[in-house]
Design an enzyme around this catalytic site. Sequence first.
Site, mmCIF file in Angstrom:
data_model
loop_
_atom_site.group_PDB
_atom_site.id
_atom_site.type_symbol
_atom_site.label_atom_id
_atom_site.label_comp_id
_atom_site.label_asym_id
_atom_site.label_seq_id
_atom_site.Cartn_x
_atom_site.Cartn_y
_atom_site.Cartn_z
ATOM 1 N N ASP A 22 1.015 7.977 6.846
ATOM 2 C CA ASP A 22 2.272 8.115 7.613
ATOM 3 C C ASP A 22 2.051 8.918 8.934
ATOM 4 O O ASP A 22 2.460 8.850 9.782
ATOM 5 C CB ASP A 22 3.725 8.580 7.213
ATOM 6 C CG ASP A 22 4.445 7.336 6.510
ATOM 7 O OD1 ASP A 22 4.285 6.285 7.056
ATOM 8 O OD2 ASP A 22 5.091 7.728 5.504
ATOM 9 N N LYS A 42 4.953 -3.528 1.699
ATOM 10 C CA LYS A 42 3.777 -2.758 1.990
ATOM 11 C C LYS A 42 2.854 -3.200 0.846
ATOM 12 O O LYS A 42 1.425 -3.233 0.628
ATOM 13 C CB LYS A 42 4.021 -1.232 1.914
ATOM 14 C CG LYS A 42 4.689 -0.928 3.189
ATOM 15 C CD LYS A 42 5.440 0.417 3.084
ATOM 16 C CE LYS A 42 6.301 0.593 4.443
ATOM 17 N NZ LYS A 42 7.111 1.864 4.354
ATOM 18 N N GLN A 83 8.824 6.849 0.566
ATOM 19 C CA GLN A 83 9.381 5.882 1.610
ATOM 20 C C GLN A 83 10.774 6.489 2.028
ATOM 21 O O GLN A 83 11.534 7.433 1.148
ATOM 22 C CB GLN A 83 9.966 4.790 0.728
ATOM 23 C CG GLN A 83 10.869 3.645 1.282
ATOM 24 C CD GLN A 83 10.151 3.103 2.700
ATOM 25 O OE1 GLN A 83 8.822 2.960 2.668
ATOM 26 N NE2 GLN A 83 10.769 2.693 3.641
HETATM 27 N N1 GUN Z 1 11.163 4.146 6.365
HETATM 28 C C1 GUN Z 1 11.194 3.470 7.208
HETATM 29 N N2 GUN Z 1 10.001 3.547 8.107
HETATM 30 C C2 GUN Z 1 9.124 4.184 7.553
HETATM 31 C C3 GUN Z 1 7.837 4.751 7.650
HETATM 32 O O1 GUN Z 1 7.254 4.168 8.722
HETATM 33 N N3 GUN Z 1 7.476 5.512 6.653
HETATM 34 C C4 GUN Z 1 8.009 5.966 5.533
HETATM 35 N N4 GUN Z 1 7.320 6.600 4.785
HETATM 36 N N5 GUN Z 1 9.323 5.527 5.451
HETATM 37 C C5 GUN Z 1 9.855 4.802 6.141
#
Ligand code: GUN
Length: 294
Positions: free
Chosen positions: A121, A54, A98
């Site tokens: 998100d 990311k 996360q």
């Molecule tokens: N862990 C796995 N996928 C995601 C996501 O889309 N957002 C977040 N914050 N954590 C994740």
Amino acid sequence: MAAQLIDGKAIANEIRTELTEQVAEFIENNAVVPCLAAVLVGEDPASEVYVRNKQRACERVGIEGRLHRLPADATDDDLLDIVAQLNQDNTVHGILVQLPLPKQLSETRILDAIHPLKDVDAFHPENVGLLSQGRPRYLPCTPHGVMQLLHRSGIEATGKHAVIVGRSDIVGKPMAMLLAARDSNCGPQAANATVTLCHSRSQDMASLTRQADILVAAVGIANFIQADMVKPGAAVIDVGINRTDEGLVGDVAFDPVSAVAGHITPVPGGVGPLTVTMLLHNTLTAAGLQLHSA
Ligand code: GUN
């Protein structure tokens, strides 16, 4: 293989090229650099990889990526303090905690503390509510990525039967809302599906999945969707990422299903690259929404 492969990497690159231009224009017009702050608790190897991806993806399109780390034994209060600081910081437009979090932490309490305008998100109840009423602020990244894959592969959803396997808050439920909506940000032809949402208690699931023109697998079980569960010619979208002894495997048994399906996404290289891309898209949107609230 009969099915046409949906190349997620190529489609993600196409969108990232568009985003790079939009970010440059945004910076030129507003003298503000969009910024995403990620928070990583502990050292889960998969989460480390996701967060690094990311950060890199942010930099490539001109978005600033910041990372805040906490030890695996952090408390709710430790994490809530960081979220409060980031909520206050006018140079931060998007906050991503996360997941999964270590067991001692309350995921709901922490995600609810993120300011809804910074919730890139789209997990906050306010943003989920807006989406369910057909007036989304941010689209959740993975379901939005699936919509982009379908749309940019020329697969229309209107009037089709879309069957989603898995009812998670992150993928299954919002996916159902996006596909059943009257309109989408890819236009009405990319929405207006008849939607069936299957889950672990669904009876005779194969009889449901065999009706799907569009089948979205998001159960988190390796090779769960077999060829006899798929209608010939269906578009099969595999959201699963399962770590097995054979490496990364999706929720769809790729070889047998690709002999039956019309379109199929691979794992890796299917939905995954789109999830990160739509996060970048939301961060740019977030910077725009916060321009005048700073
Ligand atoms: N862990 C796995 N996928 C995601 C996501 O889309 N957002 C977040 N914050 N954590 C994740």
